[in-house]
Every structure is written in structure tokens, then in C-alpha cells.
Enzyme design. Structure first.
Site, PDB file in Angstrom:
ATOM      1  N   SER A 119       0.831  -1.211   0.000  1.00 33.81           N
ATOM      2  CA  SER A 119       0.000   0.000   0.000  1.00 33.81           C
ATOM      3  C   SER A 119       0.858   1.250   0.000  1.00 33.81           C
ATOM      4  CB  SER A 119      -0.857   0.089   1.256  1.00 33.81           C
ATOM      5  OG  SER A 119      -1.358  -1.123   1.627  1.00 33.81           O
ATOM      6  N   ASN A 126      -2.911   6.528  -1.629  1.00 33.57           N
ATOM      7  CA  ASN A 126      -2.750   6.428  -0.169  1.00 33.57           C
ATOM      8  C   ASN A 126      -2.119   7.667   0.448  1.00 33.57           C
ATOM      9  OD1 ASN A 126      -4.123   4.133   0.361  1.00 33.57           O
ATOM     10  ND2 ASN A 126      -2.347   2.784   0.177  1.00 33.57           N
TER      11      ASN A 126
HETATM   12  N1  3HC Z   1     -17.664  -8.420  -4.826  1.00 31.45           N
HETATM   13  C1  3HC Z   1     -18.883  -8.367  -5.394  1.00 31.45           C
HETATM   14  N2  3HC Z   1     -19.855  -7.534  -4.967  1.00 31.45           N
HETATM   15  C2  3HC Z   1     -19.574  -6.716  -3.928  1.00 31.45           C
HETATM   16  C3  3HC Z   1     -18.306  -6.716  -3.302  1.00 31.45           C
HETATM   17  C4  3HC Z   1     -17.337  -7.616  -3.787  1.00 31.45           C
HETATM   18  N3  3HC Z   1     -16.118  -7.698  -3.239  1.00 31.45           N
HETATM   19  N4  3HC Z   1     -18.319  -5.794  -2.318  1.00 31.45           N
HETATM   20  C5  3HC Z   1     -19.541  -5.236  -2.312  1.00 31.45           C
HETATM   21  N5  3HC Z   1     -20.303  -5.806  -3.282  1.00 31.45           N
HETATM   22  C6  3HC Z   1     -21.705  -5.547  -3.584  1.00 31.45           C
HETATM   23  C7  3HC Z   1     -22.511  -5.152  -2.364  1.00 31.45           C
HETATM   24  O1  3HC Z   1     -22.848  -6.283  -1.581  1.00 31.45           O
HETATM   25  C8  3HC Z   1     -23.716  -4.489  -2.996  1.00 31.45           C
HETATM   26  O2  3HC Z   1     -24.639  -5.510  -3.323  1.00 31.45           O
HETATM   27  P1  3HC Z   1     -26.166  -5.403  -2.786  1.00 31.45           P
HETATM   28  O3  3HC Z   1     -26.736  -4.265  -3.576  1.00 31.45           O
HETATM   29  O4  3HC Z   1     -26.753  -6.730  -3.188  1.00 31.45           O
HETATM   30  O5  3HC Z   1     -26.098  -5.194  -1.337  1.00 31.45           O
HETATM   31  C9  3HC Z   1     -23.143  -3.902  -4.309  1.00 31.45           C
HETATM   32  O6  3HC Z   1     -21.813  -4.427  -4.449  1.00 31.45           O
HETATM   33  C10 3HC Z   1     -23.040  -2.395  -4.360  1.00 31.45           C
HETATM   34  O7  3HC Z   1     -22.677  -1.922  -3.125  1.00 31.45           O
HETATM   35  P2  3HC Z   1     -23.247  -0.573  -2.553  1.00 31.45           P
HETATM   36  O8  3HC Z   1     -24.707  -0.530  -2.608  1.00 31.45           O
HETATM   37  O9  3HC Z   1     -22.598  -0.382  -1.243  1.00 31.45           O
HETATM   38  O10 3HC Z   1     -22.829   0.466  -3.665  1.00 31.45           O
HETATM   39  P3  3HC Z   1     -21.742   1.538  -3.829  1.00 31.45           P
HETATM   40  O11 3HC Z   1     -22.224   2.291  -4.981  1.00 31.45           O
HETATM   41  O12 3HC Z   1     -21.405   2.324  -2.593  1.00 31.45           O
HETATM   42  O13 3HC Z   1     -20.424   0.747  -4.285  1.00 31.45           O
HETATM   43  C11 3HC Z   1     -18.163   0.560  -3.530  1.00 31.45           C
HETATM   44  C12 3HC Z   1     -19.606   0.056  -3.394  1.00 31.45           C
HETATM   45  C13 3HC Z   1     -17.653   0.309  -4.947  1.00 31.45           C
HETATM   46  C14 3HC Z   1     -17.302  -0.204  -2.539  1.00 31.45           C
HETATM   47  C15 3HC Z   1     -18.164   2.115  -3.266  1.00 31.45           C
HETATM   48  O14 3HC Z   1     -18.805   2.386  -2.051  1.00 31.45           O
HETATM   49  C16 3HC Z   1     -16.773   2.706  -3.226  1.00 31.45           C
HETATM   50  O15 3HC Z   1     -16.166   3.008  -4.241  1.00 31.45           O
HETATM   51  N6  3HC Z   1     -16.270   2.918  -1.982  1.00 31.45           N
HETATM   52  C17 3HC Z   1     -14.915   3.447  -1.802  1.00 31.45           C
HETATM   53  C18 3HC Z   1     -13.952   2.303  -1.782  1.00 31.45           C
HETATM   54  C19 3HC Z   1     -12.524   2.775  -1.703  1.00 31.45           C
HETATM   55  O16 3HC Z   1     -12.213   3.948  -1.534  1.00 31.45           O
HETATM   56  N7  3HC Z   1     -11.592   1.837  -1.812  1.00 31.45           N
HETATM   57  C20 3HC Z   1     -10.163   2.118  -1.720  1.00 31.45           C
HETATM   58  C21 3HC Z   1      -9.703   2.103  -0.311  1.00 31.45           C
HETATM   59  S1  3HC Z   1      -7.985   2.449  -0.213  1.00 31.45           S
HETATM   60  C22 3HC Z   1      -7.239   1.017  -0.639  1.00 31.45           C
HETATM   61  O17 3HC Z   1      -7.853   0.015  -0.891  1.00 31.45           O
HETATM   62  C23 3HC Z   1      -5.752   1.034  -0.697  1.00 31.45           C
HETATM   63  C24 3HC Z   1      -5.139   0.151   0.335  1.00 31.45           C
HETATM   64  O18 3HC Z   1      -3.734   0.113   0.057  1.00 31.45           O
HETATM   65  C25 3HC Z   1      -5.314   0.629   1.751  1.00 31.45           C
END
Ligand code: 3HC
Length: 383
Positions: free
Chosen positions: A121, A193
Site C-alpha cells: 500500500s 494512499n
Molecule cells: N464483490 C462483489 N460484490 C460486492 C463486493 C465484492 N467484493 N463488495 C460489495 N459488493 C456488492 C454489495 O454487496 C452491494 O450488493 P447489494 O446491492 O446486493 O447489497 C453492491 O456491491 C453495491 O454496493 P453498494 O450498494 O454499497 O454500492 P456503492 O455504490 O457504494 O459501491 C463501492 C460500493 C464500490 C465499494 C463504493 O462504495 C466505493 O467506491 N467505496 C470506496 C472504496 C474505496 O475507496 N476503496 C479504496 C480504499 S484504499 C485502498 O484500498 C488502498 C489500500 O492500500 C489501503
């Protein structure tokens, strides 16, 4: 030029299992390696859950889901895992001492043809490459959580990486349906990050300094800063263990990158890792695998996230000033890696660039160097 057929993923946690799934979905043969069978069983269950969700949403067919699952072989024996591998992707926890051990062990079995990638990360890729016998064949491939849904992969060559390794891995990222952003400098935290991790610490300071509630801050982040989740919600979702380790590695390398908040240390020491442990900033007891926090525009009305906007804009300006990326790549990385619907600079303009800079100046007078506004941001504020 190496052709990638078989990929070994080291570490089956949140990132490892997700990377295995997306690479398998593109037709690659995957070996998912971890140190215990139970960890692998847990990872395979998560893959099954995720594939089930994709079938339910008609993004893939049940037959496709079965094939994706079937192309992933869980393995504990490292020698077997690395046999005939074209590419290894290391996704073990963010702890340099642990990574040193892993690479020392890998060196015993890795074949000459295997390329090395790390999903670290934050750690500079050059430091990790130096732990191996072939630093020129080593690159950073940084995926985002959840890898199944987030389109971004940061591709980070170190000063040792050869052009061939860059082209092969860029090509691979496109083949697995992801969108790469090339990080031009091997800086701690890379692009995303460098924005995300300090933002978590700052939001924790805002709780106290602004006497605000978590859901107020999170609602403002979501509805006033155009993010898909609140920042505490995202921290819990990412894992406070991950954030804690990444923060330590960042802070030990660059004092200007992060202003560590003791609350993160405390939650980590209490094993409150977020969603995965049932508690973090929020409580998830009784939730299913994908709990979300209720946030509202009404709550957002009661909180002004100017400090958070200022921190994001300042770190974004640092990335540009230091030649890590240009503005297009910065905006793309934040859009595809964190779901930000607005560029940090557009957001800063909406809140007022002069106000953003004066907020940073008064924070830096009170709390020190971390808050000093970047020269580029100052110039922008002068129009
Ligand atoms: N696989 C398949 N489906 C998944 C899933 C996965 N791994 N995770 C979630 N889903 C599903 C959910 O269960 C939901 O299904 P449902 O409608 O049946 O409940 C569907 O996807 C959509 O989820 P949401 O309704 O919560 O919809 P969103 O529009 O909010 O999308 C998201 C979800 C894409 C996670 C969005 O919220 C997002 O972009 N969040 C920010 C994530 C982010 O910033 N990630 C980076 C973090 S930093 C990082 O990772 C770096 C590391 O080095 C620390």
C-alpha cells in the site's frame, strides 16, 4: 518477452483473494498461497460470496463463476506455489519485517522466468526490490479494496525496474479489465494512499477539535465532498489493521506525509480492526459481510468539512509539485481508486481556495509543519 499464464498470489487476505478472483476472471491460472489452510478456506469462501453477488446482479453467468473459482488453486506449500509461475504478486500484510521474511523464503524457490510484483500500500518499491535477486524484474502493482469492484491499479516502477517489466505488467492490468495509472516517482504511499491514509487521521482529529459526531463527519464527506462512503466507514471497511500498518510505514519515512492520530493506534491495540473484527470506528455486530453505515444529507448540513477538503487538496498539490503524477492522472486515480466524483482541486475551488489555504495556515500555526500549505496550492489561491 515473458508471456503470463500462471500467477502466484502470496497472501489470501482482503486484497490477495480479490486480486486472485479478478485475474482468474481474465482466464489466468492462479495459485493462491497462504501459511494456513484455514486462511485459504476463508479466502475461497469470500471469493464464492463475491462471485455469487456478481451472478445475482447478472454481471457474470453461473458457469463463468464456476470457471473463475475453478482456476484458483489454494496452496500452503510455497515451493509448489511458485513452480512454473510467470508472475508472483505479493499481498502480505504491510510490515517491512514480515515482507523481508517472505522475500527471503521466496528466493529459495522462485524460478528465473518469474516476475515479481508487490501490492504494497505504501512501501517504496525500490526498498522491496532490493530484497530480491532481480530488482530489475520487480514492480509495484497496487490494487484497491475491493479489487473486484475498484477499477484502478497503480503501477509503480522503481529506479531498478526495466522497461520490459513495465510493459508486461501494464498489458496484464489492461487484460484483467483494470485501468492503470503509472506512478512517475516511487514515493511512500504512491498517489491514492498519500491522500487516503492522512485523511483518516485528520478526520479523527476533527472529531475532537470540532466536537463533531462520526456520522456527521462521514455524512459531510459523502454528500459535500462527493465520496461514495464516509471516511470512518471506509477506514473500517479497509481495515484498521491495514491502515495502522500503512500509517507506521509512512510516518517512519516521511514526516510531512501524515500526522498520526493516537486513536488509530488505540483502536489497533484493542483489536478493533473495523468490519472484519465486528468493531472499529463503528460497531458492526449483527451485520452481514458487507455492512454499510446510514449517512444522510441532513446530518451533512451540520458539519463543514473544510479541514478535510484542505488536507486532500494539500496532499494532492504535493503530488503534483513533486512530479509524482499530473492532474489528469491524479483525478483519474482518485476517481477509480476511491470513487471520488470530484477532483480535489474542483472541490477546493468550490470551498474557496483562499479559505483552504488560510485553514491550512492556521492549522500549521497551531499544530506544526504537516499542515503547511504546498507552494502550488498557494499559487492557485492567488488566481
Ligand atoms: N464483490 C462483489 N460484490 C460486492 C463486493 C465484492 N467484493 N463488495 C460489495 N459488493 C456488492 C454489495 O454487496 C452491494 O450488493 P447489494 O446491492 O446486493 O447489497 C453492491 O456491491 C453495491 O454496493 P453498494 O450498494 O454499497 O454500492 P456503492 O455504490 O457504494 O459501491 C463501492 C460500493 C464500490 C465499494 C463504493 O462504495 C466505493 O467506491 N467505496 C470506496 C472504496 C474505496 O475507496 N476503496 C479504496 C480504499 S484504499 C485502498 O484500498 C488502498 C489500500 O492500500 C489501503
Amino acid at each position: 518477452m515473458t508471456t503470463i499464464n500462471k500467477i502466484t498470489i502470496l497472501g489470501s487476505g482482503v486484497m490477495g483473494h480479490g486480486i486472485a478472483q479478478v485475474a482468474s476472471a481474465a482466464g489466468y491460472n492462479i495459485v493462491l498461497r497462504d501459511i494456513e489452510q484455514t486462511l485459504l478456506e476463508n479466502a475461497m469462501n469470500k471469493i464464492k460470496w463475491s462471485l455469487g453477488k456478481l451472478v445475482e446482479k447478472q454481471k457474470i453467468s453461473q458457469d463463468d463463476a464456476n470457471s473463475v473459482y475453478g482456476r484458483i488453486t489454494p496452496v500452503v506449500d510455497l515451493k509448489k506455489a511458485l513452480q512454473d509461475s510467470d508472475l508472483l504478486i505479493e499481498a502480505v500484510p504491510e510490515d517491512l519485517e514480515l515482507k523481508k521474511k517472505v522475500y527471503a523464503e521466496v528466493e529459495k524457490y522462485v524460478e528465473d522466468k518469474t516476475l515479481y510484483a508487490s501490492n504494497t500500500s505504501t512501501l517504496p518499491i525500490g526498498e522491496l526490490a532490493s530484497l530480491t535477486s532481480r530488482p530489475s524484474r520487480f514492480i509495484g502493482l497496487h490494487f484497491f479494496n475491493p479489487p473486484q469492484l475498484m477499477p484502478l491499479v497503480e503501477v509503480i516502477p522503481s529506479r531498478f525496474t526495466d522497461n520490459d517489466t513495465v510493459s508486461i505488467t501494464l498489458d496484464l492490468i489492461k487484460k484483467i479489465g483494470k485501468d492503470p495509472v503509472l506512478c512517475k516517482k516511487d514515493v511512500v504511499g504512491f498517489i491514492v494512499n498519500r491522500i487516503f491514509i492522512p485523511l483518516v487521521h485528520e478526520a479523527a482529529y476533527c472529531l475532537e477539535r470540532d466536537n463533531a459526531k462520526m456520522t456527521q463527519i462521514d455524512s459531510a464527506v459523502k454528500f459535500k465532498m462527493a465520496a461514495p462512503m464516509g471516511i470512518f466507514e471506509l477506514a473500517d471497511y479497509t481495515g484498521l489493521d491495514v491502515i495502522h500498518k500503512a500509517s507506521n510505514e509512512m510516518a517512519s519515512r516521511d514526516k510531512k506525509v501524515i500526522n498520526p492520530n493516537p486513536l488509530i493506534e488505540r483502536l489497533f491495540s484493542e483489536k478493533k480492526f473495523g468490519q472484519k473484527s465486528g468493531t472499529g470506528f463503528y460497531d458492526y455486530s449483527g451485520e452481514d459481510k458487507y455492512g454499510r453505515i446510514k449517512l444522510s444529507e441532513t446530518e451533512a448540513e451540520n458539519y463543514d468539512p473544510i479541514t478535510l477538503v484542505a488536507i486532500v487538496a494539500n496532499n494532492a498539490a504535493w503530488l503534483l509539485s513533486n512530479g509524482v503524477c499530473d492532474r489528469n492522472d491524479l483525478d483519474k486515480a482518485l476517481r477509480l481508486g476511491m470513487g471520488f466524483k470530484k477532483s480535489p482541486f474542483t472541490l477546493a475551488e468550490e470551498f474557496g481556495l483562499k479559505r483552504v489555504v488560510s485553514t491550512l495556515e492556521s492549522l500549521s500555526n497551531k499544530y506544526g509543519e504537516f499542515y503547511e500549505p504546498d507552494i502550488l496550492l498557494k499559487k492557485m489561491s492567488l488566481g
